[in-house]
Design a protein around this motif. Structure first.
Motif, PDB file in Angstrom:
ATOM      1  N   GLU A  21       0.834  -1.198   0.000  1.00 13.34           N
ATOM      2  CA  GLU A  21       0.000   0.000   0.000  1.00 13.34           C
ATOM      3  C   GLU A  21       0.873   1.253   0.000  1.00 13.34           C
ATOM      4  O   GLU A  21       1.832   1.369   0.755  1.00 13.34           O
ATOM      5  N   GLY A  22       0.534   2.205  -0.884  1.00 13.54           N
ATOM      6  CA  GLY A  22       1.222   3.487  -0.897  1.00 13.54           C
ATOM      7  C   GLY A  22       2.606   3.479  -1.506  1.00 13.54           C
ATOM      8  O   GLY A  22       3.357   4.446  -1.383  1.00 13.54           O
ATOM      9  N   ALA A  23       2.960   2.394  -2.193  1.00 11.35           N
ATOM     10  CA  ALA A  23       4.301   2.289  -2.785  1.00 11.35           C
ATOM     11  C   ALA A  23       4.257   2.539  -4.286  1.00 11.35           C
ATOM     12  O   ALA A  23       3.260   2.243  -4.950  1.00 11.35           O
ATOM     13  N   VAL A  24       5.339   3.087  -4.815  1.00 15.56           N
ATOM     14  CA  VAL A  24       5.526   3.254  -6.252  1.00 15.56           C
ATOM     15  C   VAL A  24       6.773   2.473  -6.653  1.00 15.56           C
ATOM     16  O   VAL A  24       7.793   2.529  -5.956  1.00 15.56           O
ATOM     17  N   ALA A  25       6.692   1.746  -7.756  1.00 13.50           N
ATOM     18  CA  ALA A  25       7.840   0.976  -8.232  1.00 13.50           C
ATOM     19  C   ALA A  25       8.036   1.197  -9.724  1.00 13.50           C
ATOM     20  O   ALA A  25       7.063   1.270 -10.475  1.00 13.50           O
ATOM     21  N   VAL A  26       9.288   1.320 -10.131  1.00 16.67           N
ATOM     22  CA  VAL A  26       9.666   1.430 -11.538  1.00 16.67           C
ATOM     23  C   VAL A  26      10.658   0.308 -11.813  1.00 16.67           C
ATOM     24  O   VAL A  26      11.598   0.098 -11.036  1.00 16.67           O
ATOM     25  N   ALA A  27      10.468  -0.424 -12.909  1.00 16.27           N
ATOM     26  CA  ALA A  27      11.324  -1.577 -13.182  1.00 16.27           C
ATOM     27  C   ALA A  27      11.647  -1.690 -14.662  1.00 16.27           C
ATOM     28  O   ALA A  27      10.884  -1.241 -15.517  1.00 16.27           O
ATOM     29  N   VAL A  28      12.805  -2.306 -14.951  1.00 14.82           N
ATOM     30  CA  VAL A  28      13.205  -2.622 -16.323  1.00 14.82           C
ATOM     31  C   VAL A  28      13.679  -4.073 -16.362  1.00 14.82           C
ATOM     32  O   VAL A  28      14.187  -4.595 -15.368  1.00 14.82           O
ATOM     33  N   PRO A  29      13.512  -4.745 -17.509  1.00 19.90           N
ATOM     34  CA  PRO A  29      14.055  -6.091 -17.659  1.00 19.90           C
ATOM     35  C   PRO A  29      15.527  -6.034 -18.054  1.00 19.90           C
ATOM     36  O   PRO A  29      15.976  -5.071 -18.673  1.00 19.90           O
ATOM     37  N   VAL A  30      16.265  -7.069 -17.696  1.00 17.59           N
ATOM     38  CA  VAL A  30      17.671  -7.195 -18.081  1.00 17.59           C
ATOM     39  C   VAL A  30      17.796  -8.438 -18.934  1.00 17.59           C
ATOM     40  O   VAL A  30      17.403  -9.528 -18.513  1.00 17.59           O
ATOM     41  N   MET A  31      18.354  -8.266 -20.142  1.00 18.82           N
ATOM     42  CA  MET A  31      18.431  -9.368 -21.091  1.00 18.82           C
ATOM     43  C   MET A  31      19.869  -9.781 -21.359  1.00 18.82           C
ATOM     44  O   MET A  31      20.785  -8.955 -21.309  1.00 18.82           O
ATOM     45  N   THR A  32      20.042 -11.051 -21.624  1.00 21.81           N
ATOM     46  CA  THR A  32      21.298 -11.561 -22.148  1.00 21.81           C
ATOM     47  C   THR A  32      20.975 -12.782 -22.997  1.00 21.81           C
ATOM     48  O   THR A  32      20.066 -13.552 -22.657  1.00 21.81           O
ATOM     49  N   ALA A  33      21.666 -12.917 -24.114  1.00 26.03           N
ATOM     50  CA  ALA A  33      21.421 -14.024 -25.056  1.00 26.03           C
ATOM     51  C   ALA A  33      19.958 -14.080 -25.481  1.00 26.03           C
ATOM     52  O   ALA A  33      19.397 -15.153 -25.690  1.00 26.03           O
ATOM     53  N   GLU A  72      17.275 -13.415 -23.792  1.00 30.61           N
ATOM     54  CA  GLU A  72      16.311 -13.781 -22.758  1.00 30.61           C
ATOM     55  C   GLU A  72      16.385 -12.821 -21.587  1.00 30.61           C
ATOM     56  O   GLU A  72      17.466 -12.301 -21.260  1.00 30.61           O
ATOM     57  N   VAL A  73      15.245 -12.584 -20.940  1.00 33.67           N
ATOM     58  CA  VAL A  73      15.218 -11.772 -19.724  1.00 33.67           C
ATOM     59  C   VAL A  73      15.670 -12.650 -18.566  1.00 33.67           C
ATOM     60  O   VAL A  73      15.041 -13.668 -18.262  1.00 33.67           O
ATOM     61  N   VAL A  74      16.763 -12.259 -17.923  1.00 38.79           N
ATOM     62  CA  VAL A  74      17.312 -13.064 -16.830  1.00 38.79           C
ATOM     63  C   VAL A  74      16.953 -12.503 -15.466  1.00 38.79           C
ATOM     64  O   VAL A  74      17.019 -13.219 -14.460  1.00 38.79           O
ATOM     65  N   CYS A  75      16.605 -11.219 -15.410  1.00 35.48           N
ATOM     66  CA  CYS A  75      16.245 -10.619 -14.138  1.00 35.48           C
ATOM     67  C   CYS A  75      15.577  -9.277 -14.408  1.00 35.48           C
ATOM     68  O   CYS A  75      15.488  -8.831 -15.563  1.00 35.48           O
ATOM     69  N   THR A  76      15.102  -8.647 -13.365  1.00 33.14           N
ATOM     70  CA  THR A  76      14.615  -7.277 -13.465  1.00 33.14           C
ATOM     71  C   THR A  76      15.297  -6.426 -12.413  1.00 33.14           C
ATOM     72  O   THR A  76      15.712  -6.922 -11.353  1.00 33.14           O
ATOM     73  N   LEU A  77      15.437  -5.147 -12.709  1.00 29.76           N
ATOM     74  CA  LEU A  77      15.926  -4.154 -11.756  1.00 29.76           C
ATOM     75  C   LEU A  77      14.768  -3.229 -11.422  1.00 29.76           C
ATOM     76  O   LEU A  77      14.090  -2.729 -12.318  1.00 29.76           O
ATOM     77  N   THR A  78      14.562  -2.977 -10.149  1.00 28.02           N
ATOM     78  CA  THR A  78      13.443  -2.160  -9.689  1.00 28.02           C
ATOM     79  C   THR A  78      13.929  -1.159  -8.659  1.00 28.02           C
ATOM     80  O   THR A  78      14.805  -1.478  -7.842  1.00 28.02           O
ATOM     81  N   VAL A  79      13.375   0.053  -8.679  1.00 34.58           N
ATOM     82  CA  VAL A  79      13.522   0.971  -7.555  1.00 34.58           C
ATOM     83  C   VAL A  79      12.115   1.272  -7.049  1.00 34.58           C
ATOM     84  O   VAL A  79      11.186   1.454  -7.848  1.00 34.58           O
ATOM     85  N   ALA A  80      11.958   1.312  -5.745  1.00 38.91           N
ATOM     86  CA  ALA A  80      10.628   1.471  -5.159  1.00 38.91           C
ATOM     87  C   ALA A  80      10.689   2.295  -3.895  1.00 38.91           C
ATOM     88  O   ALA A  80      11.653   2.207  -3.115  1.00 38.91           O
ATOM     89  N   GLY A  81       9.638   3.090  -3.688  1.00 39.84           N
ATOM     90  CA  GLY A  81       9.549   3.911  -2.493  1.00 39.84           C
ATOM     91  C   GLY A  81       8.125   4.381  -2.281  1.00 39.84           C
ATOM     92  O   GLY A  81       7.233   4.090  -3.081  1.00 39.84           O
ATOM     93  N   PRO A  82       7.881   5.122  -1.223  1.00 39.87           N
ATOM     94  CA  PRO A  82       6.529   5.612  -0.937  1.00 39.87           C
ATOM     95  C   PRO A  82       6.098   6.699  -1.922  1.00 39.87           C
ATOM     96  O   PRO A  82       6.928   7.462  -2.429  1.00 39.87           O
ATOM     97  N   GLU A  83       4.796   6.761  -2.184  1.00 42.60           N
ATOM     98  CA  GLU A  83       4.256   7.703  -3.167  1.00 42.60           C
ATOM     99  C   GLU A  83       4.582   9.143  -2.841  1.00 42.60           C
ATOM    100  O   GLU A  83       4.791   9.959  -3.748  1.00 42.60           O
ATOM    101  N   ASN A  84       4.646   9.497  -1.568  1.00 42.81           N
ATOM    102  CA  ASN A  84       4.885  10.903  -1.224  1.00 42.81           C
ATOM    103  C   ASN A  84       6.297  11.368  -1.566  1.00 42.81           C
ATOM    104  O   ASN A  84       6.565  12.569  -1.576  1.00 42.81           O
ATOM    105  N   ARG A  85       7.216  10.446  -1.869  1.00 45.72           N
ATOM    106  CA  ARG A  85       8.563  10.831  -2.298  1.00 45.72           C
ATOM    107  C   ARG A  85       8.804  10.535  -3.777  1.00 45.72           C
ATOM    108  O   ARG A  85       9.827  10.943  -4.326  1.00 45.72           O
ATOM    109  N   CYS A  86       7.897   9.774  -4.386  1.00 44.99           N
ATOM    110  CA  CYS A  86       8.171   9.239  -5.719  1.00 44.99           C
ATOM    111  C   CYS A  86       7.156   9.754  -6.734  1.00 44.99           C
ATOM    112  O   CYS A  86       6.366   8.983  -7.299  1.00 44.99           O
TER     113      CYS A  86
END
Length: 245
Positions: A184-196, A198-212
């Motif tokens: 509740e009240g969180a914002v997250a932004v993410a991108v996929p990371v690819m190699t060969a 294929e997507v092998v992982c994702t990178l995300t930054v997340a924090g509360p809505e009042n700061r993001c």
């Protein structure tokens, strides 16, 4: 035996401070430090900003996917850079069958923050990084998730109809922003990371809505794209160095 208890404590918690390990193992803090020093020298644990997690060598010995062990090695500095530049928690997640797993994270210094546990399993259908992993998963994984009962974690957790409708756009956009799907009240932004290819992982930054707000989200997206590209380059370089069997 005490050293093994220290290692077990770290493995079971996923991420722990010395005081927590001492309380769990029932041994003095000074003794825990001594055993942790030896375990670090053997690459069986790693120290990250005052907390201890399993090291890459133990992950490799345990039979986890080799790429995951390299993500542990290569990803931390990128995660720390994301936290430093955005002020919020950065997470590297991988897919484990029909769930996502927080493989590594660097936490925001703010008292109020979004954070998970290392090795914590998360639903693939809620949250920016997790939904990116789902969108890029094999068709049978997507079908399995959509067919299984889905828990409504928050009022904004997507249902199966919305997931199915948005799957293609999530794949093609190259990033995802979510609000309050998992916390509740969180914002997250993410991108996929690819190699060969294929997507092998994702990178995300997340924090509360009042700061993001919008400006933060744009900045976070730019930083994530750059970090994702660097991680892809590192993974491609590592893969090219592997002996051909």
């Amino acid at each position: 035996m005490r050293g093994l208890n220290v290692l077990i404590s770290v493995a079971e918690s996923g991420e722990a401070r010395v005081e927590e390990i001492a309380a769990d193992a029932g041994i003095p803090v000074s003794t825990v430090y001594r055993y942790l020093r030896t375990l670090r020298e053997l690459d069986l644990v790693e120290e990250r900003a005052g907390t201890y997690v399993l090291g890459w060598r133990l992950l490799e010995l345990s039979g986890q996917h080799l790429t995951h062990t390299r993500l542990v090695e290569l990803g931390h500095s990128l995660l720390q850079g994301l936290t430093d530049s955005t002020g919020e928690t950065a997470v590297l997640a991988v897919r484990v069958r029909s769930q996502a797993m927080c493989l590594r994270q660097t936490q925001s210094a703010h008292p109020t923050r979004v954070a998970f546990r290392i090795n914590q399993l998360l639903p693939l259908y809620a949250g920016a990084g997790q939904r990116l992993l789902l969108a890029h998963a094999p068709r049978e994984v997507i079908d399995n998730v959509l067919e299984q009962p889905m828990r409504t974690v928050t009022a904004r957790t997507p249902d199966r109809i919305r997931l199915a409708m948005e799957m293609e756009s999530v794949r093609t956009n190259g990033f995802l922003v979510t609000r309050g799907e998992l916390s509740e009240g969180a914002v997250a932004v993410a991108v996929p990371v690819m190699t060969a290819g294929e997507v092998v992982c994702t990178l995300t930054v997340a924090g509360p809505e009042n700061r993001c707000g919008p400006a933060w989200r744009r900045h976070a997206h730019n930083q994530l794209r750059s970090a994702g590209s660097r991680l892809t380059e590192k993974l491609d370089h590592w893969a090219a160095s592997l002996p051909i069997r």
